[in-house]
Scaffold this motif. Structure first.
Motif, PDB file in Angstrom:
ATOM      1  N   ASN A  19       0.894  -1.216  -0.037  1.00 11.15           N
ATOM      2  CA  ASN A  19      -0.136  -0.107   0.026  1.00 11.15           C
ATOM      3  C   ASN A  19       0.864   1.218   0.031  1.00 11.15           C
ATOM      4  OD1 ASN A  19      -2.347  -1.545  -0.019  1.00 11.15           O
ATOM      5  ND2 ASN A  19      -2.397  -1.418   2.131  1.00 11.15           N
ATOM      6  N   LEU A  20       1.863   1.327   0.862  1.00  4.68           N
ATOM      7  CA  LEU A  20       2.820   2.328   0.513  1.00  4.68           C
ATOM      8  C   LEU A  20       3.341   2.627  -0.739  1.00  4.68           C
ATOM      9  CD1 LEU A  20       4.324   4.403   2.365  1.00  4.68           C
ATOM     10  CD2 LEU A  20       6.079   2.780   2.851  1.00  4.68           C
ATOM     11  N   MET A  21       3.838   1.530  -1.239  1.00 12.44           N
ATOM     12  CA  MET A  21       4.587   1.572  -2.631  1.00 12.44           C
ATOM     13  C   MET A  21       3.514   2.370  -3.603  1.00 12.44           C
ATOM     14  SD  MET A  21       7.548   0.971  -2.703  1.00 12.44           S
ATOM     15  CE  MET A  21       7.648   2.029  -1.287  1.00 12.44           C
ATOM     16  N   ASP A  22       2.157   1.997  -3.547  1.00 15.99           N
ATOM     17  CA  ASP A  22       1.142   2.780  -4.373  1.00 15.99           C
ATOM     18  C   ASP A  22       1.062   4.082  -4.050  1.00 15.99           C
ATOM     19  OD1 ASP A  22       0.625   0.200  -5.424  1.00 15.99           O
ATOM     20  OD2 ASP A  22      -1.310   0.004  -4.214  1.00 15.99           O
ATOM     21  N   LEU A  23       1.200   4.423  -2.678  1.00 20.16           N
ATOM     22  CA  LEU A  23       1.152   5.921  -2.304  1.00 20.16           C
ATOM     23  C   LEU A  23       2.157   6.705  -2.783  1.00 20.16           C
ATOM     24  CD1 LEU A  23      -0.215   5.816   1.404  1.00 20.16           C
ATOM     25  CD2 LEU A  23      -1.306   7.187  -0.350  1.00 20.16           C
ATOM     26  N   VAL A  24       3.527   6.259  -2.783  1.00 23.36           N
ATOM     27  CA  VAL A  24       4.519   6.650  -3.145  1.00 23.36           C
ATOM     28  C   VAL A  24       4.464   6.906  -4.729  1.00 23.36           C
ATOM     29  CG1 VAL A  24       7.007   6.110  -3.876  1.00 23.36           C
ATOM     30  CG2 VAL A  24       6.314   5.555  -1.402  1.00 23.36           C
ATOM     31  N   GLY A  68       5.198   2.122  12.051  1.00 24.37           N
ATOM     32  CA  GLY A  68       5.624   3.344  12.899  1.00 24.37           C
ATOM     33  C   GLY A  68       6.459   4.257  12.134  1.00 24.37           C
ATOM     34  N   ALA A  69       6.366   4.210  10.821  1.00 19.95           N
ATOM     35  CA  ALA A  69       7.252   5.049   9.823  1.00 19.95           C
ATOM     36  C   ALA A  69       6.730   6.394   9.301  1.00 19.95           C
ATOM     37  CB  ALA A  69       7.694   4.103   8.581  1.00 19.95           C
ATOM     38  N   LEU A  70       7.632   7.169   9.353  1.00 19.61           N
ATOM     39  CA  LEU A  70       7.297   8.486   8.464  1.00 19.61           C
ATOM     40  C   LEU A  70       8.220   8.332   7.430  1.00 19.61           C
ATOM     41  CD1 LEU A  70       7.281  11.236  11.147  1.00 19.61           C
ATOM     42  CD2 LEU A  70       5.154  10.274  10.173  1.00 19.61           C
ATOM     43  N   LEU A  71       7.745   8.479   6.169  1.00 20.96           N
ATOM     44  CA  LEU A  71       8.477   8.563   4.858  1.00 20.96           C
ATOM     45  C   LEU A  71       8.227   9.833   4.198  1.00 20.96           C
ATOM     46  CD1 LEU A  71      10.023   6.729   2.843  1.00 20.96           C
ATOM     47  CD2 LEU A  71       7.806   6.328   1.766  1.00 20.96           C
ATOM     48  N   ASP A  72       9.682  10.483   4.073  1.00 20.89           N
ATOM     49  CA  ASP A  72       9.701  11.755   3.349  1.00 20.89           C
ATOM     50  C   ASP A  72      10.144  11.280   1.689  1.00 20.89           C
ATOM     51  OD1 ASP A  72       9.149  13.247   5.388  1.00 20.89           O
ATOM     52  OD2 ASP A  72      11.216  13.257   6.086  1.00 20.89           O
ATOM     53  N   ILE A  87       4.713  10.845   3.982  1.00 17.06           N
ATOM     54  CA  ILE A  87       3.829   9.853   4.282  1.00 17.06           C
ATOM     55  C   ILE A  87       3.817   9.243   5.472  1.00 17.06           C
ATOM     56  CG2 ILE A  87       2.593   7.706   3.389  1.00 17.06           C
ATOM     57  CD1 ILE A  87       3.941   8.452   0.676  1.00 17.06           C
ATOM     58  N   ALA A  88       2.740   9.211   6.208  1.00 13.86           N
ATOM     59  CA  ALA A  88       2.745   8.448   7.419  1.00 13.86           C
ATOM     60  C   ALA A  88       2.190   7.177   7.374  1.00 13.86           C
ATOM     61  CB  ALA A  88       1.841   9.260   8.558  1.00 13.86           C
ATOM     62  N   VAL A  89       2.857   6.111   7.312  1.00 16.11           N
ATOM     63  CA  VAL A  89       2.509   4.867   6.903  1.00 16.11           C
ATOM     64  C   VAL A  89       1.166   4.515   7.466  1.00 16.11           C
ATOM     65  CG1 VAL A  89       3.158   2.536   6.838  1.00 16.11           C
ATOM     66  CG2 VAL A  89       4.794   3.913   6.371  1.00 16.11           C
ATOM     67  N   ASP A  90       1.088   4.554   8.894  1.00 16.36           N
ATOM     68  CA  ASP A  90      -0.280   4.341   9.570  1.00 16.36           C
ATOM     69  C   ASP A  90      -0.394   5.569  10.609  1.00 16.36           C
ATOM     70  OD1 ASP A  90      -2.101   3.460  11.150  1.00 16.36           O
ATOM     71  OD2 ASP A  90      -1.508   1.446  11.537  1.00 16.36           O
ATOM     72  N   PRO A  91      -1.229   6.376  10.232  1.00 12.99           N
ATOM     73  CA  PRO A  91      -1.585   7.776  10.981  1.00 12.99           C
ATOM     74  C   PRO A  91      -1.940   7.416  12.299  1.00 12.99           C
ATOM     75  CG  PRO A  91      -2.630   8.139   8.644  1.00 12.99           C
ATOM     76  CD  PRO A  91      -2.050   6.449   9.035  1.00 12.99           C
TER      77      PRO A  91
END
Length: 150
Positions: A19-24, A68-72, A87-91
């Motif tokens: 899901n994160l890769m889709d958001l990226v 627990g990740a924040l992705l810049d 992106i906050a992986v899980d807000p």
């Protein structure tokens, strides 16, 4: 190493990472690279796979895993680095670590894209290089930064 990653494999992180890769990719698809300009940045499949493996590897030692990740997201061209999204992986989870993913434009495209950073009409999507860098910063510790170059 890969066998170590298998031992710490978390199916929830696998789904979160997909899901994160889709958001990226969605974020890169509308990346602001200049004043009032958006460009569609294209992530080749090889880069997508490499980033996915690296993010999972960096998350496996964290208390909440990838949740627990924040992705810049940053895109590097020349000596400049443009911030293109956060992106906050899980807000719903308090972040325990921050990852800065630094992607590079395909250097063979540089002459074609110089106009993007000034004015002029937009054109076709820009391909990213397969090289990237990830900077990990633990938010609950005073440990030094971890920088992975791929």
């Amino acid at each position: 190493s890969l066998p170590d990653l298998d031992l710490l494999h978390d199916p929830e992180d696998e789904l979160l990472c997909a899901n994160l890769m889709d958001l990226v990719q969605a974020t890169l698809g509308r990346a602001p690279l200049g004043a009032k300009r958006c460009s569609r940045l294209f992530m080749p499949a090889q880069l997508l796979a490499q980033v996915r493996v690296e993010l999972l590897r960096l998350a496996c030692s964290e208390p909440c895993g990838l949740r627990g990740a924040l992705l810049d997201l940053c895109v590097e061209h020349g000596k400049a680095c443009h911030d293109v999204g956060h992106i906050a992986v899980d807000p719903a989870v308090v972040p325990t670590f921050q990852l800065t993913l630094v992607l590079r434009l395909d250097s063979r495209l540089w002459p074609k894209i110089q106009g993007l950073f000034t004015s002029g009409p937009a054109f076709t999507p820009l391909k990213l290089s397969t090289g990237f860098r990830v900077i990990k910063k633990k938010l609950y510790s005073s440990e030094q930064l971890l920088i992975e170059e791929c």
